[in-house]
Design a protein around this motif. Structure first.
Motif, PDB file in Angstrom:
ATOM      1  N   ASP A 109      77.189 -81.080 -20.370  1.00  0.00           N
ATOM      2  CA  ASP A 109      78.321 -80.465 -21.055  1.00  0.00           C
ATOM      3  C   ASP A 109      78.666 -79.087 -20.498  1.00  0.00           C
ATOM      4  O   ASP A 109      79.803 -78.629 -20.644  1.00  0.00           O
ATOM      5  CB  ASP A 109      78.005 -80.347 -22.547  1.00  0.00           C
ATOM      6  CG  ASP A 109      77.815 -81.716 -23.173  1.00  0.00           C
ATOM      7  OD1 ASP A 109      78.794 -82.475 -23.228  1.00  0.00           O
ATOM      8  OD2 ASP A 109      76.678 -82.038 -23.584  1.00  0.00           O
ATOM      9  N   PHE A 110      77.727 -78.406 -19.875  1.00  0.00           N
ATOM     10  CA  PHE A 110      77.970 -77.091 -19.278  1.00  0.00           C
ATOM     11  C   PHE A 110      76.829 -76.820 -18.296  1.00  0.00           C
ATOM     12  O   PHE A 110      75.747 -77.424 -18.389  1.00  0.00           O
ATOM     13  CB  PHE A 110      78.047 -75.982 -20.343  1.00  0.00           C
ATOM     14  CG  PHE A 110      76.933 -76.041 -21.347  1.00  0.00           C
ATOM     15  CD1 PHE A 110      75.699 -75.430 -21.113  1.00  0.00           C
ATOM     16  CD2 PHE A 110      77.104 -76.742 -22.545  1.00  0.00           C
ATOM     17  CE1 PHE A 110      74.686 -75.502 -22.034  1.00  0.00           C
ATOM     18  CE2 PHE A 110      76.071 -76.819 -23.472  1.00  0.00           C
ATOM     19  CZ  PHE A 110      74.852 -76.198 -23.217  1.00  0.00           C
ATOM     20  N   ALA A 111      77.080 -75.916 -17.346  1.00  0.00           N
ATOM     21  CA  ALA A 111      76.062 -75.695 -16.300  1.00  0.00           C
ATOM     22  C   ALA A 111      76.181 -74.289 -15.732  1.00  0.00           C
ATOM     23  O   ALA A 111      77.241 -73.648 -15.809  1.00  0.00           O
ATOM     24  CB  ALA A 111      76.217 -76.721 -15.180  1.00  0.00           C
TER      25      ALA A 111
ATOM     26  N   GLU B  70      85.057 -82.500 -10.742  1.00  0.00           N
ATOM     27  CA  GLU B  70      85.700 -83.822 -10.808  1.00  0.00           C
ATOM     28  C   GLU B  70      85.513 -84.485 -12.169  1.00  0.00           C
ATOM     29  O   GLU B  70      86.379 -85.228 -12.632  1.00  0.00           O
ATOM     30  CB  GLU B  70      85.125 -84.722  -9.710  1.00  0.00           C
ATOM     31  CG  GLU B  70      85.530 -84.289  -8.298  1.00  0.00           C
ATOM     32  CD  GLU B  70      84.736 -85.034  -7.237  1.00  0.00           C
ATOM     33  OE1 GLU B  70      83.852 -85.847  -7.616  1.00  0.00           O
ATOM     34  OE2 GLU B  70      84.981 -84.799  -6.033  1.00  0.00           O
ATOM     35  N   THR B  71      84.401 -84.221 -12.821  1.00  0.00           N
ATOM     36  CA  THR B  71      84.123 -84.839 -14.134  1.00  0.00           C
ATOM     37  C   THR B  71      84.525 -83.938 -15.291  1.00  0.00           C
ATOM     38  O   THR B  71      84.249 -84.260 -16.449  1.00  0.00           O
ATOM     39  CB  THR B  71      82.628 -85.191 -14.238  1.00  0.00           C
ATOM     40  OG1 THR B  71      81.853 -84.002 -13.981  1.00  0.00           O
ATOM     41  CG2 THR B  71      82.251 -86.256 -13.215  1.00  0.00           C
ATOM     42  N   GLY B  72      85.144 -82.758 -14.985  1.00  0.00           N
ATOM     43  CA  GLY B  72      85.643 -81.886 -16.039  1.00  0.00           C
ATOM     44  C   GLY B  72      84.585 -81.086 -16.757  1.00  0.00           C
ATOM     45  O   GLY B  72      84.804 -80.647 -17.898  1.00  0.00           O
TER      46      GLY B  72
ATOM     47  N   PRO C 248      87.811 -74.183  -8.958  1.00  0.00           N
ATOM     48  CA  PRO C 248      88.058 -73.113  -9.935  1.00  0.00           C
ATOM     49  C   PRO C 248      86.900 -72.968 -10.908  1.00  0.00           C
ATOM     50  O   PRO C 248      86.445 -73.949 -11.513  1.00  0.00           O
ATOM     51  CB  PRO C 248      89.341 -73.571 -10.641  1.00  0.00           C
ATOM     52  CG  PRO C 248      90.015 -74.458  -9.651  1.00  0.00           C
ATOM     53  CD  PRO C 248      88.925 -75.154  -8.906  1.00  0.00           C
ATOM     54  N   CYS C 249      86.390 -71.759 -11.058  1.00  0.00           N
ATOM     55  CA  CYS C 249      85.232 -71.537 -11.911  1.00  0.00           C
ATOM     56  C   CYS C 249      85.134 -70.059 -12.243  1.00  0.00           C
ATOM     57  O   CYS C 249      85.851 -69.226 -11.698  1.00  0.00           O
ATOM     58  CB  CYS C 249      83.942 -72.020 -11.242  1.00  0.00           C
ATOM     59  SG  CYS C 249      83.593 -71.151  -9.694  1.00  0.00           S
ATOM     60  N   THR C 250      84.207 -69.713 -13.119  1.00  0.00           N
ATOM     61  CA  THR C 250      83.927 -68.324 -13.481  1.00  0.00           C
ATOM     62  C   THR C 250      82.708 -67.862 -12.704  1.00  0.00           C
ATOM     63  O   THR C 250      81.719 -68.602 -12.582  1.00  0.00           O
ATOM     64  CB  THR C 250      83.660 -68.203 -14.991  1.00  0.00           C
ATOM     65  OG1 THR C 250      84.793 -68.720 -15.703  1.00  0.00           O
ATOM     66  CG2 THR C 250      83.444 -66.747 -15.382  1.00  0.00           C
TER      67      THR C 250
END
Length: 859
Positions: free
Chosen positions: A790-792, A812-814, A835-837
């Protein structure tokens, strides 16, 4: 019944290698002018030449099996025994002149040497010299050699000198070429004619084993080509082999060589080896049209003359090399002058091509640098040259390579001899290989041979053996596809030029064309400072823990204070190592250093005067200096107790430079350091050395004082003063009003276990029920194949790989994820990753929470 075979019996091919295999050192005979005895280790005669009776008066059969002392008088025997030490040396030969061997007093010249298990003794009857002094004859001829200024006149003088000493009809100086063919470079004849001067002789004229003997036995006399010689009895040793006569002065002559001399019309011959640097440079070839014997003592004097010629030859070539070195040094000055004007290496090098051509004549040059092709003059095309470069890469090694026939090595080069037939390749780097290659066009040269070099021999009547050619008429060969050969002096010049270019490239390629040495010193300084700084940071951690614990009443407060200080340390480190600086505030740098290390004591630091925007190059240097000043003040100076202060006064000088006055007051008594450490070197030496400014440190009773001056060249702008500035305390972590609550499966991809555990704990504190810790890209991808996430949190660098494949899978998997890095928010990361933080290391729970909030809100 006779059965005829279906095919003729094969015949062994006879070629030039038959000459190379002829055992010319085991002919089993001696020339008639001397006799030979072979003794065992206990001085018993085991072999004797058949002419022993004619020379010594003792039949050979009577000498066999007898000790030597029974055959010659005691004076001669003792003289041989007493001087045998020379024979113990490698190829050592004992020479004794005017030795009494018989009771009649008849004198002999004697030669003694070792051959396997035998001691070989040769006797030549002494020829009356009628009071002639050998040295008196040799010395004037030796003196004449030193008066010559070029190779042609030197070799001609040597040929005249040797002819005067030996009396032969003709004397030639025969020089071996790189392919072992020979060229007559000087000829002196009594009839005044020139018969062989300038002619070439095929390599087969002097076989391999003959050249090997010329290196061991330096003089060879054939007094009469019609002399049948005298056999050695018995003909073989106990193991069935003939005696090895390699060093025997009376050794008989190969029938092939005798026939060769007869075909030349020669009745007597003598060769004297010309050695240079331990190798066979050439020969003095002496011919006579009637039998001629030269006594052994005079032959020894002739050898001495040849040694002196070798010395003069070496000295002459040394002088030529010295001229080349002087000219090459001039090239170095020219090259450095061009580069001092800011030109690139390729432009500088090709611009002095004509100067290089004055030392190493050529028609065109190519500089092949970092796969770039730069050319001047007549050269192959770029595509053709790349084929040459591939050949050079796989074939030549690190030294200079030259050839006058490229087509011999590279078939494609046979298509453009009019542009490049010969080359000299000068490697000027290691890997990737770069070259300066000089080219020469083909010349149509007519080479004069003493007979057809393609038919130097013909099969003779004596079975499978070669018979020498009979014609020595001049045979002219037109040579195509070749250039002028490269001389030894030009090869020496190329090696000197290679040394210069290697030096230039060591200065240019690793840093900048003009400042390599300076950049290297700066790099070493940075490396040393980073090591020094890392150790300081580790030591400071204990102090931070202690200070934070003393000033905090709760665990939460302690954690917040410690997080803030660690973040301050990270900011200071970013200022030191950033690669994309713009002119930056000096006051900000001072404030950052104290904020990171002084804790709440930074309020006792006062900064007055105008600010200065300093250049990036100076910013690194000033960061080092101010770091040392600040940490020293905290550890030993005014800020190590509760009362001291630090005043930093900035002022502009009349030239536009900046003055920095650092004064510490109210601290403990100041004492100068007992030893000059690395930190002191940074403070006192960096600004003068790197910035061409000034630095002065005084350890006064009232407190440490330091005075620095930055020159205007490192200052982009002086900013007017806006009052007194104090260094701010380290920032505390901001309070989060609405705490983030996580749920579901989390993942941490990080190769450092401690950092991974800290990140996982932060996620669990935010409510994550499950967090999987993984350390490599393959491991993470396999886990994602069978698990939902769910988050990484992803680290950028994982040892020798990057987390990019995992980031792409999550995108790709959101799945929202945060990218953790210590490199800063570089544009390369933003452009490469989905795109990421991005969160900076070292991250806190607060910074990680904020990054996750942004990532999840954008999902």
């Amino acid at each position: 019944m006779t059965t005829t075979p279906p095919f003729p019996a094969p015949q062994r091919t006879v070629d030039l290698t038959d000459c190379d295999r002829e055992p010319i050192h085991q002919l089993g005979r001696v020339q008639s002018y001397g006799a030979l005895l072979a003794l065992s280790t206990d001085w018993i005669v085991q072999h004797a030449s058949e002419n022993l009776e004619a020379i010594l008066g003792i039949p050979a059969e009577a000498a066999l099996g007898r000790p030597l002392h029974e055959l010659i008088v005691s004076d001669g025997f003792d003289r041989i025994r007493q001087n045998l030490r020379v024979v113990e040396l490698q190829d050592g030969v004992l020479r004794l002149f005017n030795v009494a061997m018989q009771a009649s007093g008849k004198a002999f010249d004697v030669s003694v040497h070792g051959s396997g298990r035998h001691l070989i003794i040769e006797f030549e009857p002494k020829v009356a010299t009628r009071g002639r002094d050998m040295l008196a004859e040799v010395y004037p001829q030796i003196s004449s050699l030193s008066r010559n200024r070029d190779l042609r006149s030197l070799t001609r003088a040597a040929a005249r000198g040797l002819q005067g000493l030996c009396g032969f009809d003709s004397v030639m100086v025969y020089q071996f070429q790189p392919d072992q063919s020979g060229k007559v470079v000087a000829e002196v004849r009594k009839d005044g004619q020139s018969k062989y001067d300038g002619l070439m002789f095929p390599a087969s004229d002097i076989p391999v084993q003959a050249r090997a003997l010329y290196k061991r036995a330096l003089l060879r006399l054939i007094s009469d080509v019609n002399d049948p010689g005298s056999p050695i009895l018995p003909g073989t040793t106990l193991d069935g082999q003939p005696l090895d006569l390699s060093l025997a002065v009376t050794r008989s002559v190969s029938p092939i060589h005798i026939e060769y001399l007869k075909n030349m019309g020669v009745e007597a011959s003598m060769s004297v080896s010309i050695m240079k640097d331990g190798e066979l440079w050439g020969l003095f070839a002496c011919h006579h049209h009637s039998p001629r014997y030269i006594e052994y003592e005079r032959r020894t004097a002739l050898e001495m003359f040849a040694h002196m010629f070798s010395y003069e030859l070496s000295r002459f070539e040394d002088q030529q090399r010295k001229k080349v070195e002087d000219e090459t040094s001039r090239l170095q000055t020219l090259l450095m002058g061009h580069m001092a004007d800011g030109r690139k290496v390729a432009d500088s090098l090709l611009s002095i091509s004509e100067d290089i051509a004055s030392i190493i004549p050529h028609d065109g040059a190519v500089l092949f640098e970092n796969e770039s092709f730069h050319a001047t003059g007549t050269v192959p095309s770029e595509e053709e040259f790349r084929g040459i470069a591939r050949f050079l890469d796989r074939s030549i090694g690190a030294g200079v390579f030259h050839t006058d026939h490229i087509g011999r090595y590279l078939e494609a080069a046979r298509d453009y001899p009019q542009r490049a037939a010969g080359l000299m390749a000068i490697p000027i780097s290691k890997r990737p290989r770069d070259y300066l290659v000089l080219f020469r066009k083909q010349i149509q040269e007519t080479v004069a041979w003493a007979g057809d070099p393609t038919k130097p021999v013909s099969v003779g009547p004596n079975g499978h053996r070669l018979t020498p050619r009979q014609s020595f008429e001049v045979w002219r060969e037109t040579v195509e596809g070749r250039s002028l050969p490269w001389s030894l002096e030009q090869e020496h010049a190329a090696n000197k030029l290679r040394t210069i270019l290697l030096e230039v490239y060591l200065k240019v390629l690793d840093a900048s064309e003009a400042e390599r040495k300076r950049a290297q010193e700066q790099q070493q300084l940075l490396i040393s400072e980073l090591n020094h700084r890392v150790r300081n940071i580790l030591n400071l951690m204990r102090g931070l823990l202690s200070q934070s614990r003393a000033s905090s009443d709760t665990l939460e407060g302690f954690t917040a204070d410690l997080d803030g200080r660690i973040q301050s340390l990270a900011r200071a480190h970013d200022q030191l190592t950033s690669e994309q600086w713009e002119p930056t505030s000096l006051k900000s740098l001072i404030q950052c250093e104290f904020a990171a290390y002084a804790s709440d004591k930074s309020a006792r630091v006062q900064i007055t005067g105008p600010d200065a925007m300093i250049a990036p190059s100076a910013y690194t240097t000033m960061a080092l200096v101010l770091h040392e000043m600040a940490t020293n003040s905290i550890k030993y100076g005014a800020l190590c107790d509760q009362s001291g202060t630090v005043e930093v006064r900035l002022a502009e000088d009349s030239s536009g430079g900046l003055l920095i006055d650092w004064a510490e007051r109210g601290g403990p008594p100041v004492t100068p350091p007992k030893r000059r450490g690395f930190g002191t070197t940074i403070i006192e030496g960096s600004i003068p050395h790197e910035l061409r400014g000034d630095a002065e440190v005084s350890y006064k009773v009232t407190g440490l004082e330091a005075h620095f001056r930055l020159p205007p060249t490192v200052i982009s702008q002086i900013v007017a003063e806006h009052g007194t500035t104090a260094a701010p305390p380290p920032a505390r972590a901001a309070e989060t009003v609405d705490a983030l609550k996580l749920s579901g499966q989390g993942m941490v991809l990080e190769d450092s276990l401690i950092i991974a555990m800290d990140a996982a704990a932060s996620l669990e504190d935010l409510g994550a029920p499950k967090v999987e810790i993984l350390s490599s890209v393959p491991e993470a991808l396999r886990w994602l194949d069978h698990n939902a996430v769910d988050f990484a949190i992803l680290d950028v660098n994982l040892g020798e790989e990057q987390s990019l494949p995992v980031a792409r899978r999550l995108h790709e998997t959101g799945v929202p994820f945060v990218l953790a890095t210590g490199y800063g928010s570089a544009e390369e990361l933003v452009a490469t990753y989905p795109p990421c933080t991005i969160v900076q290391k070292p991250f806190t729970s607060t910074s990680l929470e904020e990054a996750l909030r942004q990532a999840m809100s954008g999902a």
